[in-house]
Write an enzyme that holds these catalytic residues in place. Structure first.
Site, PDB file in Angstrom:
ATOM      1  N   ASP A   1      -2.076 -17.523   5.635  1.00  0.00           N
ATOM      2  CA  ASP A   1      -3.167 -18.301   5.019  1.00  0.00           C
ATOM      3  C   ASP A   1      -3.787 -19.245   6.051  1.00  0.00           C
ATOM      4  O   ASP A   1      -5.012 -19.424   6.093  1.00  0.00           O
ATOM      5  CB  ASP A   1      -2.730 -19.045   3.750  1.00  0.00           C
ATOM      6  CG  ASP A   1      -1.275 -19.473   3.736  1.00  0.00           C
ATOM      7  OD1 ASP A   1      -0.491 -18.924   4.523  1.00  0.00           O
ATOM      8  OD2 ASP A   1      -0.922 -20.354   2.944  1.00  0.00           O
TER       9      ASP A   1
ATOM     10  N   LYS B   1       3.535 -13.952   5.742  1.00  0.00           N
ATOM     11  CA  LYS B   1       3.791 -14.887   4.639  1.00  0.00           C
ATOM     12  C   LYS B   1       5.311 -15.029   4.508  1.00  0.00           C
ATOM     13  O   LYS B   1       5.875 -14.969   3.411  1.00  0.00           O
ATOM     14  CB  LYS B   1       3.146 -14.338   3.358  1.00  0.00           C
ATOM     15  CG  LYS B   1       2.991 -15.348   2.245  1.00  0.00           C
ATOM     16  CD  LYS B   1       1.990 -16.445   2.542  1.00  0.00           C
ATOM     17  CE  LYS B   1       2.044 -17.519   1.478  1.00  0.00           C
ATOM     18  NZ  LYS B   1       1.323 -18.744   1.819  1.00  0.00           N
TER      19      LYS B   1
ATOM     20  N   TYR C   1       0.816  -1.213   0.000  1.00  0.00           N
ATOM     21  CA  TYR C   1       0.000   0.000   0.000  1.00  0.00           C
ATOM     22  C   TYR C   1       0.852   1.266   0.000  1.00  0.00           C
ATOM     23  O   TYR C   1       0.311   2.375   0.025  1.00  0.00           O
ATOM     24  CB  TYR C   1      -0.968   0.006   1.193  1.00  0.00           C
ATOM     25  CG  TYR C   1      -2.055  -1.036   1.093  1.00  0.00           C
ATOM     26  CD1 TYR C   1      -1.932  -2.124   0.247  1.00  0.00           C
ATOM     27  CD2 TYR C   1      -3.210  -0.938   1.846  1.00  0.00           C
ATOM     28  CE1 TYR C   1      -2.913  -3.093   0.167  1.00  0.00           C
ATOM     29  CE2 TYR C   1      -4.209  -1.898   1.769  1.00  0.00           C
ATOM     30  CZ  TYR C   1      -4.043  -2.980   0.928  1.00  0.00           C
ATOM     31  OH  TYR C   1      -5.026  -3.934   0.862  1.00  0.00           O
TER      32      TYR C   1
ATOM     33  N   ASP D   1      -5.617  -5.821   6.003  1.00  0.00           N
ATOM     34  CA  ASP D   1      -6.802  -5.277   5.340  1.00  0.00           C
ATOM     35  C   ASP D   1      -7.790  -6.417   5.068  1.00  0.00           C
ATOM     36  O   ASP D   1      -8.985  -6.326   5.356  1.00  0.00           O
ATOM     37  CB  ASP D   1      -6.357  -4.629   4.020  1.00  0.00           C
ATOM     38  CG  ASP D   1      -7.428  -3.746   3.414  1.00  0.00           C
ATOM     39  OD1 ASP D   1      -8.472  -3.576   4.052  1.00  0.00           O
ATOM     40  OD2 ASP D   1      -7.221  -3.242   2.291  1.00  0.00           O
TER      41      ASP D   1
END
Ligand code: NAP
Length: 488
Positions: free
Chosen positions: A215, A182, A135, A239
């Site tokens: 995940d 991640k 972002y 988000d």
């Protein structure tokens, strides 16, 4: 953060009604805050669609920036952002201009709002990094058909958000913090958050620190959400999972948030401007009202904040005056009637889910120097040159290898979209017209000098269009770059 006091001794808050349903939900929130008797005065300012229409590309007027710079605290309705084209998000601009690096998104089961999870006691807060990551919005077309977005993560940013997460846990009496990353794939960027978390966690021995891959975190949030108390994560991950967590307790109509930094805090609902409901007096204002309560708590007005939170829950528990996303259009109360019902319930304490006892959040004090990490040794060992070419990997590889003859560099490999395609490995990899040529120093003693890079770039540039280069650096002997898939 020192709030700005008006002559009458009240705290001045910048109020941005925003777009679409923003006008209705901020009006409801303002009315409720005023009804608590909190010593607040408002300075109304503009941002979003109306500002874009005036031709201001940031979507934020100078007097809005001036107002927040002065008051240091804002209550903001949702702002519309064109999707996939046009101007940048005014929301993201405001968060970044005022370095509100932490986005706090609490969700808690609300009695009276039935969900498939009712009765399981969901009560968690997502602490989302708010100004870095994808972002940062640094995007380029590398070739006419290949776009790139830079994922920027800093150690300083990681320290701020991780420490904030632990401080939030302490302020809210929580016992466990998960860090969701991640890092298994993005070892330098997401990995930086994981490493920082593990180091900082040692200073918070009273709180259990657990790393989880994002995940699996999404999977666990659907399967067993009650296991989470605080989740700290990077901007985009946060988000996405915070929309997921809001759905666990009734949806976006119930999801408040705070953007906090060491200087400024901006409070807003998680939801957007929901244009199809704008001006109809039917939208659920709870998310914004609870954001208002978060603001009061931030201003240490704990009594007033609890008064609002308890009245909201009491109203929903009572079930007489309900928003449309809980009971459907036919039985729903209007936005204004629901707002008035909450005010009428001031003083009531719900039988379940009472407002908890909060302490003020101790905002982390982080070294402000830009060079937050200072290695004792560093050197450049090679360079990645990104080129545009319609040739085959073999043609590119052989050509660049020949071009490097007689230079201090040799071509180690060519990669396409992160996978080694030259020298060929017998794999079947589709390619596009963007390739990364990894050039390493033949003699690793010493470091690669800029004049060598420039002369090599000129050689390559005579045969291929190049889009950008990236120095391959080592810091204290550790590579500051990762290998391509298939690269040994
Ligand atoms: P949205 O405005 O959040 O609306 C999506 C859906 O969420 C709505 O259609 C509605 O679902 C539900 N919803 C939203 N607010 C609700 C509320 N107060 N009560 C009950 N349900 C609510 O998202 P969007 O349609 O993707 O985005 C619209 C615009 O808002 C875009 O320009 C976007 O960029 C902007 N946006 C701004 C912010 C912000 O200012 N922070 C955040 C997100 C999006 P149902 O249709 O099922 O009723």
């Amino acid at each position: 953060m020192k709030p700005y006091k008006t002559e009458s001794g009240k705290t001045l808050v910048t109020l941005i009604p925003g777009d679409g349903i923003g006008v209705e939900v901020t009006a409801a929130t303002k009315k409720i805050i005023e009804a608590t008797g909190a010593a607040i005065e408002w300075e109304e300012r503009e941002a979003g669609a109306s500002v874009f229409k005036k031709g201001i590309p940031s979507g934020v007027t100078p007097d809005t920036i001036e107002s927040i710079g002065k008051t240091r605290i804002a209550l903001k309705g949702p702002l519309e952002t064109p999707v996939g084209y046009g101007e940048k998000s005014a929301n993201v601009t405001l968060r970044k201009l005022f370095e509100t690096y932490g986005n706090l998104r609490p969700v808690r089961e609300i009695p009276g709002v039935p969900t498939p999870y009712s009765g399981r006691g969901i009560d968690l807060i997502v602490v989302r990094e708010n100004v870095e990551d994808l972002y940062a919005g640094i995007e380029h077309m590398q070739t006419p058909g290949v776009a790139q977005c830079l994922k920027l993560i800093s150690r300083k940013g990681c320290e701020k958000i991780v420490r904030l997460a632990f401080e939030v846990a302490r302020a809210e009496g929580r016992k466990k913090v998960h860090c969701a990353t991640k890092a298994n794939i993005m070892k330098l960027t997401e990995g930086m958050l994981k490493r920082t978390f593990e180091e900082v966690a040692r200073e918070y021995g009273d709180i259990e620190a657990i790393h989880i891959i994002i995940d699996n975190c999404a999977h666990q949030l659907v399967k067993l959400p009650e296991q989470f108390e605080v989740i700290v994560t990077t901007n985009m991950n946060g988000d996405i999972i915070s929309d997921l967590t809001s759905a666990l307790v009734g949806g976006l109509g119930f999801a408040p948030s705070a953007n906090v930094g060491n200087e400024v805090a901006i409070f807003e609902a998680v939801h957007g401007s929901a244009p199809k409901y704008a001006g109809k007096n039917i939208i659920n204002p709870t998310a914004m009202i609870l954001s208002g309560a978060m603001m009061l708590r931030y201003l240490t007005l704990f009594k007033e904040a609890a008064m609002i939170e308890n009245a909201v829950v009491a109203t929903l528990e009572e079930g007489k005056t309900m928003p449309r996303d809980v009971v459907g259009d036919a039985k729903a109360a209007s936005t204004t009637a629901y707002t008035d019902a909450i005010i009428a319930n001031f003083g009531k304490v719900p039988s379940r889910a009472r407002a908890r006892d909060y302490k003020p959040i101790r905002m982390p004090e982080i070294d402000k120097r830009p060079d937050f990490v200072r290695p004792t040794a560093r050197r450049v060992v090679g360079v990645d040159v990104f080129i545009e070419s319609a040739l085959s990997p073999d043609e590119i590889g052989k050509g660049v290898t020949a071009l490097m003859e007689g230079t201090p560099l040799l071509l180690k490999m060519v990669a396409s979209r992160g996978t080694k395609v030259y020298p060929a490995m017998g794999a079947i990899t589709d390619t596009v017209d963007q390739f990364r040529c990894r050039l390493m120093m033949r003699d690793t003693a010493g470091g690669l000098k800029d004049d060598v890079i420039i002369s090599v770039l000129q050689k390559i540039g005579a045969h291929h269009r190049w889009a950008h280069i990236e120095k391959l650096q080592e810091f204290d002997g550790n590579p500051g770059f990762t290998k391509a898939q298939g690269e040994d």
